[in-house]
Design an enzyme around this catalytic site. Structure first.
Site, PDB file in Angstrom:
ATOM      1  CG  HIS A 239      -1.879   1.111   1.300  1.00  0.00           C
ATOM      2  ND1 HIS A 239      -3.218   0.957   1.028  1.00  0.00           N
ATOM      3  CD2 HIS A 239      -1.704   2.419   1.609  1.00  0.00           C
ATOM      4  CE1 HIS A 239      -3.825   2.132   1.152  1.00  0.00           C
ATOM      5  NE2 HIS A 239      -2.932   3.038   1.521  1.00  0.00           N
ATOM      6  CD  GLU A 243      -1.047   7.224  -2.570  1.00  0.00           C
ATOM      7  OE1 GLU A 243      -1.861   6.319  -2.858  1.00  0.00           O
ATOM      8  OE2 GLU A 243      -1.149   8.392  -2.990  1.00  0.00           O
ATOM      9  CE  LYS A 246      -1.765   6.414  -6.523  1.00  0.00           C
ATOM     10  NZ  LYS A 246      -3.030   6.171  -5.849  1.00  0.00           N
ATOM     11  CG  ASN A 247       2.119  10.713  -4.875  1.00  0.00           C
ATOM     12  OD1 ASN A 247       1.476  11.724  -5.079  1.00  0.00           O
ATOM     13  ND2 ASN A 247       1.733   9.777  -4.034  1.00  0.00           N
TER      14      ASN A 247
HETATM   15  C1  W6P Z   1       6.519  14.638  -6.252  1.00  0.00           C
HETATM   16  C2  W6P Z   1       5.497  14.910  -5.161  1.00  0.00           C
HETATM   17  C3  W6P Z   1       5.597  13.644  -4.384  1.00  0.00           C
HETATM   18  C4  W6P Z   1       4.941  13.223  -3.241  1.00  0.00           C
HETATM   19  C5  W6P Z   1       5.216  11.963  -2.708  1.00  0.00           C
HETATM   20  C6  W6P Z   1       6.132  11.118  -3.303  1.00  0.00           C
HETATM   21  C7  W6P Z   1       6.801  11.528  -4.465  1.00  0.00           C
HETATM   22  C8  W6P Z   1       6.524  12.787  -4.989  1.00  0.00           C
HETATM   23  N1  W6P Z   1       7.079  13.402  -6.123  1.00  0.00           N
HETATM   24  O1  W6P Z   1       6.811  15.428  -7.141  1.00  0.00           O
END
Ligand code: W6P
Length: 395
Positions: A239, A243, A246-247
């Site tokens: 999980h 997440e 994906k970001n």
């Molecule tokens: C980004 C914003 C973010 C949040 C969490 C994890 C990776 C990333 N990369 O630009």
């Protein structure tokens, strides 16, 4: 009423915070009948206490929050489940094996009742926000949701652990030579972090490819020829990593919209003496330093919030798609990391990229549930799980 007095009585007890090591010891009890009885006893005892704490905690919400229809519905589910489990006090006699299965069915139906809690809560808070009832209290609501959702993770984990421990083994499990030594309920004693990272990255990549053209590749890097493993709950780790990836994929894809090649997302996995650390690095252009805390707010999301007001019954679990766009992904992932004493940190370099770090305890003895607790003025002493197991073994 009698339910109210039972609630008051249960809320006086402190919850037991278990460690992964305790859960492993408990789950490895050889005699299945003994394991069934003890697990039922424990879940009944501990379940009513944890549910009572959540109900007490919900009652501290402002009246107009509790009057909101979605939040009221979640609150009523907790009352029903407390009653179910409270009444099951007498459905767990050590004598009859049948009673254990009846009790376990009740646990299963409680889990099922609450499967759409997160989505329903999210809809409730979105309504309150629309009605401008959250102004100046977003900080309060965020820490409230952190406590509430963390308690939920703990209860669901224990209930789920009970169900998998008392389930008669299926054919596939019997044929799996590793099963006996490796798995204890939903805990994998040799949880292969690279393997989970690979699955999470592959699936996140597939998902991103349906929305972004320029989805980057990924690399999984470990120092030396390490294959880092630990005792952990693979579904929680999946999980978290899904997440984060994906970001990262989205950030890189959007930052390098028209480029012919995009820099890969790098996942570094290292096991130290006490920690297992995972670093997810992207070159997605980063975000401003001041915006990092917003990543962990439940009220800030870049995606379009879906309209689900007409979608009321039979909603799926929090792991499923309809939650996308509510902005719960990162805060809930951090709760999963914190649940067994770890953490999740994001460091961003605007103009370049973002590093996300997941810290986990690599030693099961150190991995304790980190649970908020409703604190009544007086707490009564209650034998905790370890005392209780010692007592049962003597008896
Ligand atoms: C980004 C914003 C973010 C949040 C969490 C994890 C990776 C990333 N990369 O630009």
């Amino acid at each position: 009423s009698s339910l109210e007095s039972a609630l008051a009585r249960s809320a006086k007890y402190q919850i037991s915070r278990l460690s992964l090591a305790q859960l492993l010891t408990f789950g490895q009890m050889e005699d299945p009948q003994l394991r069934m009885n003890q697990s039922c006893q424990f879940i009944q005892n501990e379940g009513v206490i944890r549910l009572a704490h959540m109900i007490k905690e919900m009652r501290t919400l402002p009246d107009d929050f509790l009057d909101e229809q979605h939040i009221r519905r979640v609150y009523n589910w907790y009352l029903e489940s407390f009653r179910d489990l409270h009444e099951a006090e007498h459905v767990t006699p050590a004598s009859s094996p049948q009673a254990g299965y009846v009790f376990t069915d009740r646990v299963r139906s409680i889990l099922h009742r609450h499967s759409s809690t997160v989505l329903t809560f999210a809809m409730g808070f979105r309504n309150l926000k629309k009605q401008r009832k959250l102004r100046n209290c977003e900080h309060y609501v965020t820490s409230y949701l952190d406590r509430f959702l963390m308690s939920r993770i703990g209860i669901r984990f224990l209930f789920n652990q009970h169900m998998t421990l008392v389930e008669p083994p299926g054919q596939a499990q019997l044929e799996d030579d590793n099963r006996g030594s490796r798995w204890v309920g939903s805990i994998d004693r040799a949880c292969d972090v690279c393997h989970i990272a690979y699955d999470a990255a592959s699936n996140a990549k597939l998902l991103c490819e349906t929305t972004h053209i320029n989805t980057p590749d990924f690399e999984i890097v470990t120092p030396g020829d390490q294959r880092p493993i630990l005792s952990y709950v693979p579904s929680h780790l999946y999980h978290i990593l899904f997440e984060l990836l994906k970001n990262s994929f989205r950030a890189v894809g959007e930052h390098h919209k028209d480029a012919s090649s995009v820099p890969p997302v790098k996942v570094v996995i290292v096991k130290g003496d006490n920690d297992l650390t995972i670093k997810v690095s992207d070159e997605g252009g980063g975000i401003p330093f001041a915006d990092v805390p917003r990543l962990f707010s439940y009220f800030y999301t870049t995606a379009e919030t879906p309209d689900l007001d007409s979608w009321e019954e039979g909603m799926p679990d929090m792991n499923n798609a309809p939650l996308a766009g509510f902005g719960y992904g990162l805060p809930v992932s951090r709760l999963y990391a914190r649940y067994f004493g770890g953490d999740l940190k994001v460091i961003s370099v605007q103009g370049y990229g973002t590093d996300a770090f997941v810290f986990l305890h690599s030693v099961a003895e150190n991995a304790h549930e980190v649970l908020p607790s409703y604190r009544p003025a007086e707490l009564e002493y209650r034998r905790n799980q370890t005392d209780w197991m010692a007592h049962q073994q003597r008896a």
